[in-house]
Design an enzyme around this catalytic site. Sequence first.
Site, PDB file in Angstrom:
ATOM      1  N   ARG A   1      -5.063   0.674  -6.876  1.00 34.28           N
ATOM      2  CA  ARG A   1      -3.804   1.230  -6.357  1.00 34.28           C
ATOM      3  C   ARG A   1      -3.252   2.326  -7.261  1.00 34.28           C
ATOM      4  O   ARG A   1      -2.510   3.191  -6.813  1.00 34.28           O
ATOM      5  CB  ARG A   1      -2.736   0.133  -6.222  1.00 34.28           C
ATOM      6  CG  ARG A   1      -3.066  -0.950  -5.214  1.00 34.28           C
ATOM      7  CD  ARG A   1      -1.838  -1.816  -4.980  1.00 34.28           C
ATOM      8  NE  ARG A   1      -2.141  -3.089  -4.339  1.00 34.28           N
ATOM      9  CZ  ARG A   1      -2.261  -3.282  -3.027  1.00 34.28           C
ATOM     10  NH1 ARG A   1      -2.121  -2.274  -2.206  1.00 34.28           N
ATOM     11  NH2 ARG A   1      -2.522  -4.485  -2.547  1.00 34.28           N
TER      12      ARG A   1
ATOM     13  N   ASP B   1      -5.031   2.360  10.809  1.00 34.23           N
ATOM     14  CA  ASP B   1      -6.445   2.135  11.104  1.00 34.23           C
ATOM     15  C   ASP B   1      -6.533   1.793  12.596  1.00 34.23           C
ATOM     16  O   ASP B   1      -6.501   2.670  13.443  1.00 34.23           O
ATOM     17  CB  ASP B   1      -6.919   1.014  10.173  1.00 34.23           C
ATOM     18  CG  ASP B   1      -8.411   0.807  10.191  1.00 34.23           C
ATOM     19  OD1 ASP B   1      -9.148   1.762  10.410  1.00 34.23           O
ATOM     20  OD2 ASP B   1      -8.851  -0.341   9.986  1.00 34.23           O
TER      21      ASP B   1
ATOM     22  N   LYS C   1      -6.665   7.140  10.510  1.00 41.90           N
ATOM     23  CA  LYS C   1      -8.081   7.142  10.934  1.00 41.90           C
ATOM     24  C   LYS C   1      -8.087   7.077  12.448  1.00 41.90           C
ATOM     25  O   LYS C   1      -8.208   5.993  13.024  1.00 41.90           O
ATOM     26  CB  LYS C   1      -8.796   5.901  10.397  1.00 41.90           C
ATOM     27  CG  LYS C   1      -8.995   5.820   8.918  1.00 41.90           C
ATOM     28  CD  LYS C   1      -9.887   4.615   8.619  1.00 41.90           C
ATOM     29  CE  LYS C   1      -9.636   4.047   7.277  1.00 41.90           C
ATOM     30  NZ  LYS C   1     -10.306   2.761   7.057  1.00 41.90           N
TER      31      LYS C   1
ATOM     32  N   GLY D   1       0.783  -1.237   0.000  1.00 39.97           N
ATOM     33  CA  GLY D   1       0.000   0.000   0.000  1.00 39.97           C
ATOM     34  C   GLY D   1       0.813   1.284   0.000  1.00 39.97           C
ATOM     35  O   GLY D   1       0.363   2.300  -0.512  1.00 39.97           O
TER      36      GLY D   1
ATOM     37  N   ASP E   1      -5.645  -0.383  -1.994  1.00 41.19           N
ATOM     38  CA  ASP E   1      -6.431  -1.224  -2.900  1.00 41.19           C
ATOM     39  C   ASP E   1      -7.806  -1.573  -2.350  1.00 41.19           C
ATOM     40  O   ASP E   1      -8.082  -1.444  -1.168  1.00 41.19           O
ATOM     41  CB  ASP E   1      -5.689  -2.529  -3.171  1.00 41.19           C
ATOM     42  CG  ASP E   1      -5.753  -3.476  -1.970  1.00 41.19           C
ATOM     43  OD1 ASP E   1      -5.496  -3.034  -0.841  1.00 41.19           O
ATOM     44  OD2 ASP E   1      -6.093  -4.660  -2.158  1.00 41.19           O
TER      45      ASP E   1
HETATM   46  P1  5GP Z   1      -4.303  -1.570  11.144  1.00 43.07           P
HETATM   47  O1  5GP Z   1      -3.452  -2.679  11.695  1.00 43.07           O
HETATM   48  O2  5GP Z   1      -3.807  -0.194  11.475  1.00 43.07           O
HETATM   49  O3  5GP Z   1      -5.747  -1.756  11.544  1.00 43.07           O
HETATM   50  O4  5GP Z   1      -4.328  -1.792   9.589  1.00 43.07           O
HETATM   51  C1  5GP Z   1      -3.555  -1.130   8.698  1.00 43.07           C
HETATM   52  C2  5GP Z   1      -3.665  -1.761   7.337  1.00 43.07           C
HETATM   53  O5  5GP Z   1      -5.038  -2.057   7.010  1.00 43.07           O
HETATM   54  C3  5GP Z   1      -3.194  -0.792   6.288  1.00 43.07           C
HETATM   55  O6  5GP Z   1      -1.798  -0.895   6.078  1.00 43.07           O
HETATM   56  C4  5GP Z   1      -4.020  -1.193   5.089  1.00 43.07           C
HETATM   57  O7  5GP Z   1      -3.383  -2.247   4.415  1.00 43.07           O
HETATM   58  C5  5GP Z   1      -5.314  -1.717   5.680  1.00 43.07           C
HETATM   59  N1  5GP Z   1      -6.360  -0.667   5.682  1.00 43.07           N
HETATM   60  C6  5GP Z   1      -6.866  -0.036   6.743  1.00 43.07           C
HETATM   61  N2  5GP Z   1      -7.811   0.864   6.380  1.00 43.07           N
HETATM   62  C7  5GP Z   1      -7.877   0.807   5.031  1.00 43.07           C
HETATM   63  C8  5GP Z   1      -8.658   1.516   4.049  1.00 43.07           C
HETATM   64  O8  5GP Z   1      -9.492   2.398   4.318  1.00 43.07           O
HETATM   65  N3  5GP Z   1      -8.423   1.177   2.746  1.00 43.07           N
HETATM   66  C9  5GP Z   1      -7.534   0.229   2.366  1.00 43.07           C
HETATM   67  N4  5GP Z   1      -7.406  -0.021   1.078  1.00 43.07           N
HETATM   68  N5  5GP Z   1      -6.772  -0.461   3.273  1.00 43.07           N
HETATM   69  C10 5GP Z   1      -6.955  -0.167   4.580  1.00 43.07           C
END
Ligand code: 5GP
Length: 174
Positions: free
Chosen positions: A159, A97, A125, A38, A153
């Site tokens: 992407r 996230d 976020k 990403g 994606d």
């Molecule tokens: P976390 O461990 O912070 O919950 O997840 C991070 C990963 O989740 C990011 O690197 C990404 O790959 C995926 N992710 C989280 N939110 C989104 C989003 O809104 N769109 C996309 N495409 N991927 C997301």
Amino acid sequence: MKVLISEEQLQARLDELAVEITRDYKDLCPVVVCVLKGAVIFMADLVRRLAFDLEMDFMAVSSYGSSTDSSGIVRILKDLDMDIKDRHVLIVEDIIDSGLTLKYLLKNLSSRNPASLEICTLLDKPERRKAPLPCRYTGFSIPNAFVVGYGLDHGEQGRNLTYIAELDEQDRVS
Ligand code: 5GP
């Protein structure tokens, strides 16, 4: 699908981030770590704005759980090629996230004894955060929506969009 952050806004914010990163790292020859896949577009655009010595490396991780909810259990699919002991390391990520993926990465990489370890994320976020995370550079804070484009994606597609778009429910079920 609606545009959340335009190409012009992305490029202008990258200019600002590059100024901050240059100020902090210009004499440190950092290892800039791209978290695949990403962050690849963000990384490529960012490093071309950094006119000082740096090295690049890549890591790929997968988070167990559904595509929209990170479980916090992370598997390394591709590890760094470089030894980061005593190096200044800047992790470049697409989006934070829950924060669980980066929490794991920070723990894993800090056990290798880098001189410093910081995070630069394009998107954040904050509402979704499950674990507090020290993030040094943030491109944009966004509301809790699923976004695609500029490296991010949806089922491996999207992407290559030059902007960040928000998917609505209708797009997500397909
Ligand atoms: P976390 O461990 O912070 O919950 O997840 C991070 C990963 O989740 C990011 O690197 C990404 O790959 C995926 N992710 C989280 N939110 C989104 C989003 O809104 N769109 C996309 N495409 N991927 C997301």
